[in-house]
Structures are given as structure tokens and as C-alpha cells.
Design a protein around this motif. Structure first.
Motif, short mmCIF file in Angstrom:
data_model
loop_
_atom_site.label_atom_id
_atom_site.label_comp_id
_atom_site.label_asym_id
_atom_site.label_seq_id
_atom_site.Cartn_x
_atom_site.Cartn_y
_atom_site.Cartn_z
N LEU A 324 0.88 -1.20 0.19
CA LEU A 324 0.20 -0.06 0.07
C LEU A 324 1.00 1.27 0.12
CD1 LEU A 324 -2.87 -0.82 2.68
CD2 LEU A 324 -2.84 -1.28 0.05
N ASP A 325 2.14 1.20 -0.22
CA ASP A 325 3.07 2.49 -0.07
C ASP A 325 2.73 3.39 -0.86
OD1 ASP A 325 4.41 1.57 2.09
OD2 ASP A 325 6.47 1.21 1.11
N PRO A 326 2.34 3.21 -2.29
CA PRO A 326 1.98 4.36 -3.10
C PRO A 326 0.64 5.02 -2.77
CG PRO A 326 2.55 2.49 -4.41
CD PRO A 326 2.56 1.90 -3.15
N LEU A 327 -0.36 4.26 -2.21
CA LEU A 327 -1.40 5.01 -1.71
C LEU A 327 -1.20 5.53 -0.30
CD1 LEU A 327 -4.63 5.36 -1.76
CD2 LEU A 327 -4.64 2.99 -0.20
N LEU A 328 -0.36 4.96 0.58
CA LEU A 328 -0.23 5.88 1.89
C LEU A 328 0.72 6.99 1.51
CD1 LEU A 328 0.86 2.62 4.01
CD2 LEU A 328 -1.40 3.79 3.84
N LYS A 329 1.37 7.10 0.40
CA LYS A 329 2.24 8.20 0.14
C LYS A 329 1.36 9.48 -0.36
CE LYS A 329 5.69 9.95 -2.93
NZ LYS A 329 6.76 9.70 -3.95
N LYS A 369 -6.41 -1.73 -7.94
CA LYS A 369 -5.80 -1.83 -9.38
C LYS A 369 -6.43 -0.59 -10.40
CE LYS A 369 -5.36 -6.72 -9.44
NZ LYS A 369 -5.69 -8.06 -9.91
N LYS A 370 -7.68 -0.30 -10.33
CA LYS A 370 -8.19 0.71 -11.15
C LYS A 370 -7.80 2.39 -10.67
CE LYS A 370 -12.34 -2.21 -12.04
NZ LYS A 370 -13.70 -2.45 -11.81
N MET A 371 -7.23 2.23 -9.61
CA MET A 371 -6.82 3.73 -9.10
C MET A 371 -5.78 4.41 -9.91
SD MET A 371 -7.54 3.82 -5.10
CE MET A 371 -6.98 5.40 -4.78
N ARG A 372 -5.61 5.52 -10.32
CA ARG A 372 -4.57 5.97 -11.05
C ARG A 372 -3.43 6.56 -9.99
NH1 ARG A 372 -7.76 10.16 -15.29
NH2 ARG A 372 -8.91 8.47 -16.30
N ILE A 373 -2.76 5.38 -9.62
CA ILE A 373 -1.43 5.54 -8.72
C ILE A 373 -0.25 4.94 -9.38
CG2 ILE A 373 -0.60 4.65 -6.44
CD1 ILE A 373 -3.37 4.72 -5.31
N LEU A 411 -0.80 3.90 7.78
CA LEU A 411 -0.24 5.22 7.56
C LEU A 411 0.92 5.39 8.59
CD1 LEU A 411 0.05 7.83 5.74
CD2 LEU A 411 -1.77 8.68 7.43
N ARG A 412 0.58 5.16 9.66
CA ARG A 412 1.63 5.27 10.92
C ARG A 412 2.79 4.36 10.61
NH1 ARG A 412 -0.51 2.93 14.58
NH2 ARG A 412 1.02 1.38 15.04
N LEU A 413 2.62 3.04 10.24
CA LEU A 413 3.77 2.49 9.81
C LEU A 413 4.73 2.96 8.82
CD1 LEU A 413 2.29 -0.99 10.50
CD2 LEU A 413 3.78 0.15 12.24
N TYR A 414 3.80 3.38 7.71
CA TYR A 414 4.74 4.02 6.52
C TYR A 414 5.28 5.30 6.91
CZ TYR A 414 4.88 6.57 2.10
OH TYR A 414 5.82 7.56 1.19
N LEU A 415 4.76 6.22 7.74
CA LEU A 415 5.72 7.21 8.03
C LEU A 415 6.93 6.83 8.94
CD1 LEU A 415 2.52 9.69 8.79
CD2 LEU A 415 3.91 9.50 6.96
N SER A 474 6.04 15.71 -0.30
CA SER A 474 6.89 15.17 0.58
C SER A 474 5.72 14.63 1.56
CB SER A 474 7.67 16.24 1.19
OG SER A 474 6.69 17.37 1.84
N SER A 475 6.68 13.79 2.79
CA SER A 475 5.99 13.34 3.75
C SER A 475 5.83 14.25 4.95
CB SER A 475 6.41 11.93 4.22
OG SER A 475 7.79 12.20 4.57
N ALA A 476 6.08 15.59 4.71
CA ALA A 476 5.83 16.50 5.92
C ALA A 476 4.74 16.73 6.24
CB ALA A 476 6.86 18.06 5.36
#
Length: 483
Positions: A324-329, A369-373, A411-415, A474-476
Motif C-alpha cells: 500500500l505504499d503508493p496509496l499511503l504516500k 488496481k483501477k486507481m490512477r496511482i 499510514l503510521r507504519l509507513y511514516l 513530501s511526507s512533511a
């Protein structure tokens, strides 16, 4: 002894960058698996390529291989030795050794032309043009071919001198030499500023020398250009006292030997002039030039190291990618907790295609899959079960509170992963202040959110006094009001 083979997948592919481990009986079994995986990868890459692209890819792999690069480096070294031997023997046209060296030069030119053609084909077009060392190879080989093909061309003997520069091609092939050259190149501008100061001071002394000593020593100080060269000689320390300063003290204003001069006499003007020049230019400004060179050379070398480290860290980060990293970004660019909740609710409504109020694995997988990510998300059943194991029962569906809790947790784990990577980069790059700030941010995420997360998986509000504004791309902004 059992071995394990680690397979790192592409972040853009179906497995979303996950790593898989295969237990092997021994090292030979692991190498056999690795070779099979490599062959499968090559076949998969070439399945979507035309014949020209396939040939170009194979040629690039061959050209960039270590044996080929070592062979080219050896040829360059042998060519340099041949040029040195020819310059040492200085053969006369018509002699056997003259013919031998010409034949040897022809052979090297043909080999380097073939090597250039392979490089040009493998990296056509912009990859070749944008590489400075490849363009240098092109210029040297082109000049060598011109010198061989047009014997009666004016200045052809001068063109043939370019053969001696072939050895500089080694700089582009040996990483250690290339690093030195790049660092020196980056130091040129600051060093030129220091050289300009030294040149101005030397020019001032040259003008004074013409006015003081023009008639006494015209061969050294007759005009500005002569005086400037003489002052550079003094600066180098090359016999300036025995050939310039002491003979100058013996002469009178007409340039003749002074009748009143006795051995050991000193002319105060000459002594002060040359000693002050040595102290100011030779001892001070010249050392400043060296210091500036060393300072900027070290800085440029550190930048080269950081670039290489950034490439390695980027590769390592890709290998640690999660599904899920692209979505979480995208979600990490929220402004407030309310904004984040709205984004999650919108995402839930889009994925819940049957409006049942629940999201199954199939709905979530197809919806992502259908999302434009970019890169696209391919969520496996294993990923879904792992992320939702503490939220729903197997084969169950996620209602909105469960879905929001799952995304908040991920999201917390991603950050935290992003902060950990930045912290590692800061430490390895000796950015002490950055490392301290990132450590504090990471601590606040866990310290402020962990107690409440254990209860419901959501973020605990953080006081506005430590709010970090969000910035696009950015992830700020991960610690906004109420986050």
C-alpha cells in the motif's frame, strides 16, 4: 548446510516490492535457483521488446560487464606504453621500428573504433550523448581516424599528438580515478578565485618591478610581461636569489656593475621588495590556493560519496516497499485529521462498489488496481490477511471504522519507515542536525500515538505548538493539528 535464496521483487510489479526467501539444500542449489530466476527475468523483459531493443540490451550488458571494461582498460594502458616507447626511441621514417609503431597505432585505433561503435550502439542516443566520458572517447577516436585517413591534411602531425590523451579514458572506467577527476572539476571555480587574487598581487609587484628595476636588469624587468614571468619564477623559488636578486644588487641604475659594490652588501629596496613578495605570495597566497583546493576537493568528494550512498539507499528503500505504499504516500500529504478522514471516507465509498457498507478483499484489490496511482498497486491475499488480521475474521469484510483503523495503522507504519530511512541517510551522510530532528519526529509519532493506538488504532491529537505544515510531494505535515 542449508542456505536461503532471497528474491527482491520490483516495487512496480505484482508483488509490490516484497521479498521472498527460498530454502535451499546447499550453496550449489541456491546458485541454481538464482540462475533460473535470472533467466526467467531476462525472458520476461525481452518478451515486450522488439529485435533491435533486445540486441541493444544484450550489447549494453556485454559492454558494461567487468571483463570487457577490464580488457578496454588494459588496451588503453598498453597504448599509452606504446606511445611512451615511441617518444623515447623517436624513430626515423623508413626504419623498421617506425613502421612497427605505426602499425601498432593502426591496430589500437581499429580496436578503439570498434569499442566506440559498440558503446554507441548499446547506449544510443541520449545515454551516450549525455555521458561526458563517452563524448571524450568519441572526440579522441574521431581525431585519430582523421589523422590516419588524411595524410596530407595540414596540422596532421599535431592531430596525432591526441593519441597521448587516450590514456585519460581510463578516468571514466576506474571509479577511484573518476571520483578524483570529478572532485577536481568541482573545485576549479573556487580555486580560480584564489588564483585570481594571487595573479593580481603578482601583477602589482610586476608593475613595481618595471618601475624600480627596468634599467638595472632589463632582461628580467624590461617590460610588464617579462617582469610578470620573472615574478612567477620568484614565486616558485627557482634560483630567484642567485640569478635575479643578488645580481640586481650588484648593478647601478644603468645596468652596469656598481663600482661601490662590495661582496656582502645589501640593497634595502631589493631586499624589502623580494622578501615582501615571498612572504605575501609564496608563503601566504599560494598556501591559500592549496587550502581552498583541498577544502573544495574534500567537499566535492563527500558529495560524490553521498550520491553513491543515496543510490544504494534508494535501492534498499525500494526493496523494503510494501503493497500500500503508493496509496499511503498520497494520504500522507493531508493537512488536518479531518482532511485525512475525508480522504479515507471517499476512498472507502469508491471501493465499496456494491454499497453494502463493507469492503471485501476482492473489492479492495480490484479497486486499488483501477486507481490512477503510480506505481500501480497489486494487493495479494497474503498482504490483505496480514494487514487485517487484528481487525476482521478471515474471509470477512471491512466496514468503514475497520477500514479507517487499518489505513491509520498502515499510514503510521509507513511514516515511521520513511523517518527511519531518512534517519539512516542523515547519520551516514554526517548530517547531525537532520538526524536529531528526524529522531525527535519519530519519537513523537510513537510516544504520542502508541497509547491511543493500542486502544483503537487511531492517532492521538498533537498540540498545535509542534505542528509541521504539509508540503506537496513530501511526507512533511504528518503532525498537523489534531493528527
Amino acid at each position: 548446510e542449508e542456505k536461503a535464496l532471497c528474491i527482491n521483487t520490483s516495487p512496480d510489479g505484482y508483488n509490490s516490492g516484497k521479498s521472498y526467501f527460498i530454502r535451499c539444500l546447499d550453496r550449489a542449489d541456491a546458485e541454481e535457483w538464482a540462475e533460473a530466476v535470472r533467466e526467467t527475468m531476462e525472458k520476461a523483459k525481452m518478451s515486450d521488446m522488439n529485435a533491435f531493443s533486445i540486441m541493444q540490451s544484450k550489447m549494453a550488458t556485454l559492454y558494461d560487464s567487468q571483463p570487457v571494461q577490464i580488457t578496454v582498460a588494459i588496451l588503453i594502458g598498453l597504448n599509452f606504453l606504446a606511445n611512451a616507447a615511441q617518444a623515447e626511441t623517436n624513430p626515423v621514417k623508413g626504419e623498421f621500428i617506425y613502421t612497427f609503431f605505426n602499425g601498432l597505432d593502426l591496430a589500437f585505433t581499429i580496436l578503439f573504433t570498434i569499442e566506440l561503435a559498440v558503446n554507441l550502439f548499446a547506449n544510443w542516443f541520449w545515454a551516450f550523448v549525455n555521458d561526458g566520458w563517452s563524448m571524450f572517447d568519441f572526440v579522441v577516436v574521431a581525431i585519430s581516424l582523421t589523422a590516419l585517413g588524411v595524410e596530407n591534411l595540414p596540422g596532421v602531425s599535431t592531430l596525432r599528438l591526441m593519441r597521448a590523451f587516450r590514456v585519460m579514458r581510463l578516468f571514466g572506467r576506474l571509479a577511484s580515478l573518476r571520483k578524483i577527476i570529478n572532485s577536481l572539476t568541482a573545485s576549479i571555480l573556487p580555486v580560480m578565485n584564489a588564483f585570481l587574487i594571487m595573479l593580481l598581487v603578482t601583477s602589482i609587484y610586476a608593475i613595481l618591478a618595471v618601475n624600480f628595476f627596468q634599467t638595472r636588469q632589463p632582461e628580467f624587468f624590461g617590460k610588464f610581461s617579462t617582469a610578470l614571468f620573472s615574478m612567477f619564477q620568484v614565486c616558485t623559488g627557482d634560483a630567484w636569489a642567485s640569478e635575479i636578486a643578488r645580481p640586481l644588487m650588484m648593478r647601478n641604475s644603468t645596468g652596469q656593475l656598481s663600482e661601490s659594490y662590495e661582496e656582502g652588501d645589501l640593497d634595502p629596496l631589493v631586499v624589502f621588495f623580494f622578501i615582501s613578495f615571498i612572504v605575501i605570495v609564496g608563503w601566504t597566497l599560494l598556501q591559500v590556493v592549496v587550502a581552498v583546493l583541498l577544502d573544495h576537493f574534500t567537499e566535492a568528494a563527500n558529495i560524490e560519496n553521498e550520491r553513491a550512498l543515496a543510490v544504494l539507499n534508494k535501492a534498499a528503500l525500494e526493496n523494503r516497499s510494501f503493497a500500500l505504499d503508493p496509496l499511503l504516500k498520497m494520504l500522507s500529504h493531508y493537512d488536518t485529521a479531518t482532511d485525512l478522514d475525508k480522504r479515507i471516507k471517499t476512498l472507502f465509498d469508491v471501493i465499496d462498489t456494491d454499497n453494502s457498507g463493507g469492503v471485501s478483499y476482492e473489492e479492495l484489490s480490484e479497486g486499488l488496481k483501477k486507481m490512477r496511482i503510480s506505481p500501480p498497486i497489486y494487493l495479494s491475499r497474503e498482504d490483505f490477511d496480514l494487514m487485517s488480521s487484528d481487525v476482521i475474521e478471515p474471509e470477512g469484510e471491512l466496514d468503514y471504522p475497520m477500514f479507517a483503523k487499518l489505513l491509520h495503522t498502515q499510514l503510521r507504519l509507513y511514516l515511521s519507515r520513511q523517518l527511519a530511512n531518512e534517519l539512516q541517510n542523515a547519520v551516514q551522510s554526517n548530517r547531525g542536525n537532520d538526524a536529531t530532528v528526524i529522531t525527535c519526529l519519530k519519537y513523537m509519532i510513537w510516544d504520542k500515538q502508541a497509547p491511543d493506538t493500542a486502544k483503537d488504532g487511531l492517532f492521538t491529537p498533537v498540540p498545535s505548538s509542534i505542528r509541521v505544515p504539509a508540503s506537496p510531494g513530501s511526507s512533511a505535515g504528518v503532525l498537523g493539528d489534531g493528527d
